[in-house]
Write a protein that holds these residues in place. Structure first.
Motif, PDB file in Angstrom:
ATOM      1  N   ALA A 118      12.551   8.043  -5.733  1.00 43.09           N
ATOM      2  CA  ALA A 118      13.608   8.874  -6.305  1.00 43.09           C
ATOM      3  C   ALA A 118      13.055  10.277  -6.516  1.00 43.09           C
ATOM      4  CB  ALA A 118      14.080   8.283  -7.629  1.00 43.09           C
ATOM      5  N   ILE A 119      13.749  11.282  -5.987  1.00 46.35           N
ATOM      6  CA  ILE A 119      13.279  12.662  -6.145  1.00 46.35           C
ATOM      7  C   ILE A 119      14.075  13.380  -7.222  1.00 46.35           C
ATOM      8  CG2 ILE A 119      12.298  12.898  -3.856  1.00 46.35           C
ATOM      9  CD1 ILE A 119      14.898  14.175  -2.939  1.00 46.35           C
ATOM     10  N   ARG A 120      15.279  12.913  -7.506  1.00 45.91           N
ATOM     11  CA  ARG A 120      16.088  13.409  -8.617  1.00 45.91           C
ATOM     12  C   ARG A 120      17.190  12.385  -8.829  1.00 45.91           C
ATOM     13  NH1 ARG A 120      16.779  16.842  -4.344  1.00 45.91           N
ATOM     14  NH2 ARG A 120      15.198  18.198  -5.224  1.00 45.91           N
ATOM     15  N   ASN A 121      18.109  12.652  -9.733  1.00 42.91           N
ATOM     16  CA  ASN A 121      19.130  11.675 -10.068  1.00 42.91           C
ATOM     17  C   ASN A 121      19.908  11.217  -8.842  1.00 42.91           C
ATOM     18  OD1 ASN A 121      20.797  10.092 -11.708  1.00 42.91           O
ATOM     19  ND2 ASN A 121      22.305  11.740 -11.874  1.00 42.91           N
ATOM     20  N   ARG A 122      19.778   9.949  -8.502  1.00 42.90           N
ATOM     21  CA  ARG A 122      20.488   9.308  -7.400  1.00 42.90           C
ATOM     22  C   ARG A 122      20.234   9.960  -6.045  1.00 42.90           C
ATOM     23  NH1 ARG A 122      26.310   7.484 -10.036  1.00 42.90           N
ATOM     24  NH2 ARG A 122      25.416   6.579 -11.919  1.00 42.90           N
ATOM     25  N   GLU A 123      19.069  10.569  -5.876  1.00 43.62           N
ATOM     26  CA  GLU A 123      18.656  11.090  -4.582  1.00 43.62           C
ATOM     27  C   GLU A 123      17.281  10.528  -4.270  1.00 43.62           C
ATOM     28  OE1 GLU A 123      19.095  15.224  -3.759  1.00 43.62           O
ATOM     29  OE2 GLU A 123      20.855  15.433  -5.040  1.00 43.62           O
ATOM     30  N   TRP A 124      17.149   9.993  -3.052  1.00 40.76           N
ATOM     31  CA  TRP A 124      15.927   9.317  -2.652  1.00 40.76           C
ATOM     32  C   TRP A 124      15.469   9.839  -1.293  1.00 40.76           C
ATOM     33  CZ3 TRP A 124      13.916   4.709  -5.230  1.00 40.76           C
ATOM     34  CH2 TRP A 124      14.652   4.337  -6.354  1.00 40.76           C
ATOM     35  N   GLU A 125      14.172   9.702  -1.039  1.00 43.39           N
ATOM     36  CA  GLU A 125      13.623  10.014   0.274  1.00 43.39           C
ATOM     37  C   GLU A 125      12.487   9.042   0.580  1.00 43.39           C
ATOM     38  OE1 GLU A 125      12.303  14.059  -0.085  1.00 43.39           O
ATOM     39  OE2 GLU A 125      10.327  13.471  -0.870  1.00 43.39           O
ATOM     40  N   LEU A 126      12.142   8.917   1.868  1.00 46.08           N
ATOM     41  CA  LEU A 126      11.015   8.060   2.243  1.00 46.08           C
ATOM     42  C   LEU A 126       9.726   8.743   1.840  1.00 46.08           C
ATOM     43  CD1 LEU A 126      12.050   6.612   5.722  1.00 46.08           C
ATOM     44  CD2 LEU A 126      12.649   5.858   3.420  1.00 46.08           C
ATOM     45  N   ALA A 127       8.803   7.975   1.258  1.00 47.74           N
ATOM     46  CA  ALA A 127       7.591   8.571   0.695  1.00 47.74           C
ATOM     47  C   ALA A 127       6.311   8.060   1.343  1.00 47.74           C
ATOM     48  CB  ALA A 127       7.538   8.304  -0.809  1.00 47.74           C
ATOM     49  N   GLU A 128       6.240   6.747   1.631  1.00 47.64           N
ATOM     50  CA  GLU A 128       5.007   6.148   2.136  1.00 47.64           C
ATOM     51  C   GLU A 128       5.329   5.090   3.185  1.00 47.64           C
ATOM     52  OE1 GLU A 128       2.115   6.212  -1.779  1.00 47.64           O
ATOM     53  OE2 GLU A 128       3.644   4.654  -1.631  1.00 47.64           O
ATOM     54  N   ALA A 129       4.294   4.724   3.940  1.00 41.63           N
ATOM     55  CA  ALA A 129       4.435   3.635   4.897  1.00 41.63           C
ATOM     56  C   ALA A 129       3.216   2.720   4.790  1.00 41.63           C
ATOM     57  CB  ALA A 129       4.558   4.166   6.322  1.00 41.63           C
ATOM     58  N   ALA A 130       3.467   1.422   4.837  1.00 41.14           N
ATOM     59  CA  ALA A 130       2.385   0.438   4.901  1.00 41.14           C
ATOM     60  C   ALA A 130       2.068   0.223   6.371  1.00 41.14           C
ATOM     61  CB  ALA A 130       2.807  -0.863   4.229  1.00 41.14           C
ATOM     62  N   LEU A 131       0.826   0.494   6.760  1.00 40.88           N
ATOM     63  CA  LEU A 131       0.433   0.466   8.169  1.00 40.88           C
ATOM     64  C   LEU A 131      -0.638  -0.576   8.434  1.00 40.88           C
ATOM     65  CD1 LEU A 131      -0.021   4.326   8.719  1.00 40.88           C
ATOM     66  CD2 LEU A 131       2.062   2.980   9.074  1.00 40.88           C
ATOM     67  N   VAL A 132      -0.646  -1.080   9.669  1.00 36.58           N
ATOM     68  CA  VAL A 132      -1.766  -1.898  10.157  1.00 36.58           C
ATOM     69  C   VAL A 132      -2.215  -1.300  11.483  1.00 36.58           C
ATOM     70  CG1 VAL A 132      -1.057  -4.021   9.014  1.00 36.58           C
ATOM     71  CG2 VAL A 132      -0.212  -3.522  11.305  1.00 36.58           C
ATOM     72  N   ALA A 133      -3.512  -1.335  11.708  1.00 35.79           N
ATOM     73  CA  ALA A 133      -4.042  -0.771  12.953  1.00 35.79           C
ATOM     74  C   ALA A 133      -3.641  -1.647  14.135  1.00 35.79           C
ATOM     75  CB  ALA A 133      -5.565  -0.663  12.866  1.00 35.79           C
ATOM     76  N   VAL A 134      -3.317  -0.982  15.242  1.00 34.94           N
ATOM     77  CA  VAL A 134      -3.000  -1.706  16.481  1.00 34.94           C
ATOM     78  C   VAL A 134      -4.315  -2.012  17.183  1.00 34.94           C
ATOM     79  CG1 VAL A 134      -1.841  -1.599  18.718  1.00 34.94           C
ATOM     80  CG2 VAL A 134      -0.780  -0.563  16.688  1.00 34.94           C
ATOM     81  N   PRO A 138      -6.358  -8.384  21.648  1.00 34.79           N
ATOM     82  CA  PRO A 138      -5.881  -9.411  20.705  1.00 34.79           C
ATOM     83  C   PRO A 138      -7.043 -10.146  20.055  1.00 34.79           C
ATOM     84  CG  PRO A 138      -4.705  -9.534  22.793  1.00 34.79           C
ATOM     85  CD  PRO A 138      -5.851  -8.610  23.025  1.00 34.79           C
ATOM     86  N   ALA A 139      -6.926 -10.398  18.762  1.00 33.57           N
ATOM     87  CA  ALA A 139      -7.970 -11.128  18.046  1.00 33.57           C
ATOM     88  C   ALA A 139      -7.372 -12.430  17.505  1.00 33.57           C
ATOM     89  CB  ALA A 139      -8.523 -10.290  16.904  1.00 33.57           C
ATOM     90  N   PHE A 140      -8.095 -13.544  17.692  1.00 30.77           N
ATOM     91  CA  PHE A 140      -7.611 -14.852  17.279  1.00 30.77           C
ATOM     92  C   PHE A 140      -7.644 -14.959  15.761  1.00 30.77           C
ATOM     93  CE2 PHE A 140      -8.380 -19.407  16.367  1.00 30.77           C
ATOM     94  CZ  PHE A 140      -7.170 -19.888  16.838  1.00 30.77           C
ATOM     95  N   ARG A 141      -6.438 -15.147  15.188  1.00 28.90           N
ATOM     96  CA  ARG A 141      -6.303 -15.325  13.750  1.00 28.90           C
ATOM     97  C   ARG A 141      -6.967 -14.199  12.947  1.00 28.90           C
ATOM     98  NH1 ARG A 141      -7.131 -21.826  12.640  1.00 28.90           N
ATOM     99  NH2 ARG A 141      -5.299 -22.519  13.847  1.00 28.90           N
ATOM    100  N   ARG A 142      -6.905 -13.029  13.480  1.00 29.58           N
ATOM    101  CA  ARG A 142      -7.481 -11.889  12.772  1.00 29.58           C
ATOM    102  C   ARG A 142      -6.536 -11.465  11.650  1.00 29.58           C
ATOM    103  NH1 ARG A 142      -9.298  -6.210  15.600  1.00 29.58           N
ATOM    104  NH2 ARG A 142     -10.014  -5.148  13.697  1.00 29.58           N
ATOM    105  N   ARG A 143      -7.049 -11.317  10.455  1.00 26.40           N
ATOM    106  CA  ARG A 143      -6.225 -10.932   9.313  1.00 26.40           C
ATOM    107  C   ARG A 143      -5.963  -9.433   9.346  1.00 26.40           C
ATOM    108  NH1 ARG A 143      -7.439 -12.304   2.925  1.00 26.40           N
ATOM    109  NH2 ARG A 143      -5.461 -11.482   2.105  1.00 26.40           N
ATOM    110  N   GLU A 144      -4.705  -9.063   9.213  1.00 21.75           N
ATOM    111  CA  GLU A 144      -4.346  -7.656   9.242  1.00 21.75           C
ATOM    112  C   GLU A 144      -4.752  -6.972   7.943  1.00 21.75           C
ATOM    113  OE1 GLU A 144      -0.429  -7.508  12.130  1.00 21.75           O
ATOM    114  OE2 GLU A 144      -0.145  -7.695   9.960  1.00 21.75           O
TER     115      GLU A 144
END
Length: 431
Positions: A118-134, A138-144
Motif C-alpha cells: 500500500a502506497i497510500r489510502n487504497r492505492e497499491w503497487e508491486l514492490a517485490e518478487a520472490a525469485l529462484v535461479a534458473v 536440471p538437478a535431481f531433487r534440488r531444493r530451490e
C-alpha cells in the motif's frame, strides 16, 4: 480488521471476498496490474470468481481491508464479466514462473511470487518478487533457494499490453495535459479503445485538462461503475463541474455509485454557483494542527500528488482537520517554511495580513484578491470561520479565460517559429 501494508499475492489468492455486510461474494483468483515503461506497476484491482464461476473485476479502490482471513470490499460492486484491457497484466497468470533478470546479479531468475504494498489510502503497487535461479542443467531433487528482489531491480519485464501497447505505455508516462491533447486529436473509434484501456488515474487527470463538452463525451463512453471510479479519482471540484454537465438522472446514478465520502464532497461543491469561491475551490488543501512543526509541513508538501499551486501554502486549523475543519487559524507560505528551522511551530509563521475568502465571493473579487496578495492558493471559510477548502490560481484562470480555451490550446500548444516580418506586416503595426 486492519489493512496490511505489504502482502504476497499467493497469500491472498483463494481468500474469500466479502461485501460491507460480511456476506461472501466469491474468491480472489488474481490481481490486475498495469506495467508501464517506468515506475512500479500499479494495482488496478482484483480478479474475483463468484460462486457461479463467473469472474468479475473489483477495483482496488473498492477494497477496504485485507487480512489473513478475507478481503473486505465497500460500495457497489459491478458483477459484469471481467474482460481484460489492453494494458492490463494478471500477476498469477502472466508473471508467475516468468523468467527475468536481476540487476547486479548474473544468470536468469524465475518469479515464484510477487508482493504488493500500500502506497497510500487504497492505492497499491508491486514492490517485490520472490525469485529462484534458473539452473543451467536440471538437478535431481534440488531444493530451490528463494531470494527476494525489489521490483525496481528486475529486468526484462515490458508492458503487459496486447494492442496499442506502445501508445498506451507512452500515454501513461505523459503529463496529463499532453494525454488530453492526444485524446483530443484521436479519431472517435480509436479514442474509445484507448479510453477503455487507460488506467483510471491517468484518464481522470486527462479529463481535467479537456474542454467540458469532451469530458462529457468521454465519460459517456464508460459503463456506470467505471465512470464513478474515474470521478472519484478526479479532484472534487473538477468532478463536481463535470457532473453538473450531465443529465440529472445520469448524474444521480453516478453519484450513487461513488464512494460515500467522495459523493458527499461533490454534492457539497455542486451546491455553490460556478463562478464563486465555493464553486472553484478544492476540498483537499494541506491542513495542519496548531502544534505541527515546519518539518511536518514540509513532509506533507513533498507529496508528489500535490500540484505546485496546492503546495504553495499550508493551513493551520483546530481539530477536526477534515473540511469543514475546526476554527481556521491562518495560512503559511511555503517560502516561509523553507526559511525556518524544522523545529519551529508552523502556527508562529502564519501570514497575519491574509484575510480568507468567503464561499460566496464571486469571480471578479476572487481574481482581484489573488492579484492583490500575489497568491497561487487562497483559503475559503464559512461564516463560523471553518476552513472549507482552497482556491488555486489555475481554477481562477479556468473561469476567466474564454469557455473554449482548452480546445484552442489543445489545437495549438506549440508556438509558431519566429520569422522575419515582411514590410507590409511592419507597416500595418504587426510584428
Amino acid at each position: 480488521m486492519t489493512m496490511t501494508t505489504s502482502v504476497f499475492i499467493s497469500r491472498i489468492r483463494g481468500l474469500p471476498v466479502v461485501d460491507p455486510d460480511g456476506d461472501k461474494l466469491g474468491k480472489v483468483r488474481d490481481v490486475v496490474v498495469q506495467i508501464g515503461r517506468t515506475g512500479a506497476p500499479r494495482v488496478r484491482g482484483l480478479l474475483v470468481e463468484l460462486f457461479a464461476r463467473q469472474q468479475i473485476f473489483i477495483s482496488i479502490q473498492r477494497v477496504s481491508a485485507i487480512d489473513a482471513a478475507q478481503v473486505a470490499t465497500t460500495g457497489v460492486i459491478n458483477t459484469r464479466r471481467f474482460s481484460r484491457r489492453d494494458t492490463e497484466t494478471l500477476v498469477v497468470e502472466d508473471l508467475f514462473d516468468r523468467e527475468v533478470g536481476w540487476r547486479g546479479h548474473e544468470g536468469r531468475y524465475r518469479i515464484r511470487d510477487v508482493a504488493m504494498k500500500a502506497i497510500r489510502n487504497r492505492e497499491w503497487e508491486l514492490a517485490e518478487a520472490a525469485l529462484v535461479a534458473v539452473a543451467r542443467r536440471p538437478a535431481f531433487r534440488r531444493r530451490e533457494h528463494v531470494v527476494i528482489a525489489d521490483w525496481s531491480e528486475l529486468t526484462g519485464l515490458a508492458s503487459g499490453g496486447r494492442g496499442n501497447e506502445q501508445l498506451l505505455a507512452e500515454l501513461e508516462d505523459m503529463h496529463a495535459a499532453d494525454v488530453a491533447r492526444k485524446l483530443h486529436d484521436m479519431e472517435p473509434g480509436r479514442r474509445a479503445k484507448v479510453v477503455e484501456a487507460l488506467a483510471d488515474e491517468t484518464l481522470a487527470d486527462a479529463l481535467e485538462e479537456l474542454p467540458e463538452d469532451e469530458q462529457v463525451q468521454l465519460i459517456s463512453l464508460l459503463d456506470a461503475e467505471r465512470a464513478a471510479d474515474i470521478l472519484g479519482e478526479m479532484d472534487p471540484d473538477d468532478a463536481a463541474d463535470l457532473i453538473k454537465e450531465l443529465a440529472p438522472d445520469i448524474a444521480e446514478q453516478l453519484l450513487a455509485r461513488m464512494e460515500r465520502t467522495d459523493a458527499e464532497t461533490v454534492r457539497q461543491l455542486m451546491a455553490y454557483a460556478d463562478e464563486t469561491a465555493g464553486g472553484m475551490m478544492t476540498t483537499e488543501p494541506v491542513i495542519l494542527p496548531a502544534d505541527a512543526r515546519v518539518a511536518d509541513a514540509l513532509a506533507l508538501v513533498r507529496n508528489e500528488e500535490l500540484t505546485p499551486a496546492l503546495a504553495g501554502m499550508v493551513y493551520v486549523c483546530r481539530s477536526p482537520l477534515e473540511v469543514p475543519t475546526g476554527r481556521f487559524l491562518g495560512g503559511v507560505h511555503i517560502q516561509r517554511l523553507l526559511r525556518e528551522p524544522p523545529s519551529t511551530l508552523v502556527s508562529e509563521l502564519i501570514d497575519s495580513d491574509l484575510e480568507p475568502l468567503s464561499a460566496g465571493e464571486e469571480l471578479p473579487y476572487v481574481s482581484r484578491y489573488f492579484a492583490t496578495y500575489n497568491l497561487v492558493n487562497a483559503p475559503v471559510v464559512d461564516e463560523d470561520n471553518r476552513l472549507l477548502g482552497a482556491v488555486t490560481v489555475d481554477d481562477v484562470l479556468d473561469h476567466m479565460l474564454p469557455e473554449d480555451w482548452r480546445g484552442r490550446g489543445l489545437d495549438g500548444l506549440e508556438p509558431e517559429p519566429a520569422t522575419e516580418p515582411d514590410t507590409a506586416e511592419v507597416n500595418s503595426g504587426r510584428s
